[in-house]
Design an enzyme around this catalytic site. Sequence first.
Site, PDB file in Angstrom:
ATOM      1  N   CYS A   1      45.137  39.810  37.168  1.00 47.83           N
ATOM      2  CA  CYS A   1      45.710  39.585  35.839  1.00 47.83           C
ATOM      3  C   CYS A   1      46.687  38.426  35.924  1.00 47.83           C
ATOM      4  CB  CYS A   1      46.449  40.844  35.381  1.00 47.83           C
ATOM      5  SG  CYS A   1      47.125  40.719  33.704  1.00 47.83           S
TER       6      CYS A   1
ATOM      7  N   CYS B   1      53.547  40.662  34.547  1.00 49.66           N
ATOM      8  CA  CYS B   1      54.540  41.669  34.150  1.00 49.66           C
ATOM      9  C   CYS B   1      55.163  42.199  35.440  1.00 49.66           C
ATOM     10  CB  CYS B   1      53.889  42.794  33.348  1.00 49.66           C
ATOM     11  SG  CYS B   1      53.130  42.193  31.823  1.00 49.66           S
TER      12      CYS B   1
ATOM     13  N   GLY C   1      44.029  43.757  34.122  1.00 49.58           N
ATOM     14  CA  GLY C   1      43.686  42.642  33.246  1.00 49.58           C
ATOM     15  C   GLY C   1      44.238  42.763  31.846  1.00 49.58           C
TER      16      GLY C   1
ATOM     17  N   HIS D   1      57.652  47.791  25.899  1.00 55.71           N
ATOM     18  CA  HIS D   1      58.539  47.953  27.068  1.00 55.71           C
ATOM     19  C   HIS D   1      59.994  47.550  26.880  1.00 55.71           C
ATOM     20  CE1 HIS D   1      54.806  48.779  28.953  1.00 55.71           C
ATOM     21  NE2 HIS D   1      54.434  47.545  29.120  1.00 55.71           N
TER      22      HIS D   1
ATOM     23  N   ASN E   1      55.774  54.211  37.339  1.00 52.53           N
ATOM     24  CA  ASN E   1      55.154  54.571  38.611  1.00 52.53           C
ATOM     25  C   ASN E   1      55.556  53.533  39.647  1.00 52.53           C
ATOM     26  OD1 ASN E   1      53.398  56.857  38.689  1.00 52.53           O
ATOM     27  ND2 ASN E   1      51.992  55.796  37.312  1.00 52.53           N
TER      28      ASN E   1
ATOM     29  N   CYS F   1      48.531  50.953  37.878  1.00 52.47           N
ATOM     30  CA  CYS F   1      47.461  49.966  37.768  1.00 52.47           C
ATOM     31  C   CYS F   1      47.455  49.033  38.964  1.00 52.47           C
ATOM     32  CB  CYS F   1      47.673  49.099  36.536  1.00 52.47           C
ATOM     33  SG  CYS F   1      48.074  50.038  35.092  1.00 52.47           S
TER      34      CYS F   1
HETATM   35  N1  SAH Z   1      47.271  44.146  29.977  1.00 49.06           N
HETATM   36  C1  SAH Z   1      47.187  45.298  29.134  1.00 49.06           C
HETATM   37  C2  SAH Z   1      46.440  46.461  29.709  1.00 49.06           C
HETATM   38  C3  SAH Z   1      46.749  46.888  31.133  1.00 49.06           C
HETATM   39  S1  SAH Z   1      48.252  47.719  31.495  1.00 49.06           S
HETATM   40  C4  SAH Z   1      48.582  45.716  28.688  1.00 49.06           C
HETATM   41  O1  SAH Z   1      49.551  45.104  29.124  1.00 49.06           O
HETATM   42  O2  SAH Z   1      48.699  46.606  27.870  1.00 49.06           O
HETATM   43  C5  SAH Z   1      48.147  49.322  30.848  1.00 49.06           C
HETATM   44  C6  SAH Z   1      49.530  49.974  30.708  1.00 49.06           C
HETATM   45  O3  SAH Z   1      50.065  50.430  31.976  1.00 49.06           O
HETATM   46  C7  SAH Z   1      50.546  49.022  30.140  1.00 49.06           C
HETATM   47  O4  SAH Z   1      51.294  49.614  29.133  1.00 49.06           O
HETATM   48  C8  SAH Z   1      51.370  48.702  31.356  1.00 49.06           C
HETATM   49  O5  SAH Z   1      52.594  48.220  30.994  1.00 49.06           O
HETATM   50  C9  SAH Z   1      51.404  50.018  32.087  1.00 49.06           C
HETATM   51  N2  SAH Z   1      51.856  49.897  33.486  1.00 49.06           N
HETATM   52  C10 SAH Z   1      51.627  48.883  34.339  1.00 49.06           C
HETATM   53  N3  SAH Z   1      52.238  49.088  35.521  1.00 49.06           N
HETATM   54  C11 SAH Z   1      52.863  50.268  35.425  1.00 49.06           C
HETATM   55  C12 SAH Z   1      53.669  51.038  36.324  1.00 49.06           C
HETATM   56  N4  SAH Z   1      53.948  50.602  37.553  1.00 49.06           N
HETATM   57  N5  SAH Z   1      54.149  52.227  35.889  1.00 49.06           N
HETATM   58  C13 SAH Z   1      53.873  52.662  34.639  1.00 49.06           C
HETATM   59  N6  SAH Z   1      53.127  51.985  33.744  1.00 49.06           N
HETATM   60  C14 SAH Z   1      52.618  50.798  34.129  1.00 49.06           C
END
Ligand code: SAH
Length: 358
Positions: free
Chosen positions: A112, A116, A162, A219, A293, A340
Amino acid sequence: MPALSDFNLPTLTAQLQTWGHPTSHARRLLRALYQSPGKVTFNDTQLGNSLRARLATDIALRQSTIAAEQQSADGTVKLLLAMANGGSVETVLMPSHRPDRAAGCVSSQIGCAMRCDFCASTRNGLERDLSAGEIVEQFLHLKERAATDNRRLQTLVFMGMGEPMLNLDNVLEAIRRIAGPDLGQLGGRHITVSTVGIVPGIDRLAAAGLNVHLAISLHAPDDATRARLVPMNRRYNIPDIMAAARRFESITHRIPTIEYCLLAGLNDSDEQAHLLANLMENFRAHVNLIPYNAIGAGVSGTVYERPAQERMNSFLGILRHKNIVAHFRRTRGEDVNAACGQLRDQLTPVSLPVRTIR
Ligand code: SAH
């Protein structure tokens, strides 16, 4: 060589026509693929010898194989799929509270580009987009796996690796095949597309008329905090994203979900809960609070922590006090690197206690 999952009914019909075979076989082949993906074969005698020979050499039955699998104590199954065209993706099956149902989570890209800071999927950047067929195959693997556990795959979320809106043509085509009455039959209303907040993508999804749900990864309630966590906020800021979410709701009449990953000391204060509540004023959307997480250091090197349960409860309480529909997301598969991108990142399982938060 294309795979069966690369076709939809019109394109497979056209292919058979080019080869000079009866086009009615297109429906038979695709129905077999979507209805019992584990059993599909080109050896069906009804296809006729010459078509069977042609299919065997010119179309692959599958373009992905299960390279690794982890099962959590709570029943969550995480599959790592190796793609014939290179690369691997994660796809996840989660048991529903109903004993005969399950929910799936698919990836839209390999890696991706969004960076983030609390997400494992983006740590190595973007490798490539997934094709529609590669997305479809994740659904097929999940469907097959659910059936093995005597469950029916009932819902599908684009919350794997992604950013779906940056591969939207393929995501839309995959949804047409997965949801459509001819093929996957899941129905658009059982599908959710989650986005970091790519405004033109949200508008295109609303206009596509697929009847799917939208989730926005917000977020943070203010642009300064959000930009630290989600770099894409510099391009599409909170006011623009919330306006797009409202447009989506008014066009599709689908209630959007606002996802909010709670990070200790960063976005979990009572004040921030009040700010979030203000953003939600006169807006029919639900808030989904996601307890972070742990993934270790993010792209910037920062190590985040999940807030204490009382802090998260207080945040939720403020939203509910303001009459906002808000829930904690059940955290699942924590003993199998549930966040993820973690299975792909690091295949060795870690032994964390499994905590279920409701
Ligand atoms: N790119 C898209 C879809 C993938 S992420 C998006 O940003 O929505 C799917 C969800 O999981 C998102 O809300 C993301 O912020 C969250 N996520 C990613 N890493 C995480 C983590 N370590 N703990 C909790 N949620 C997480």
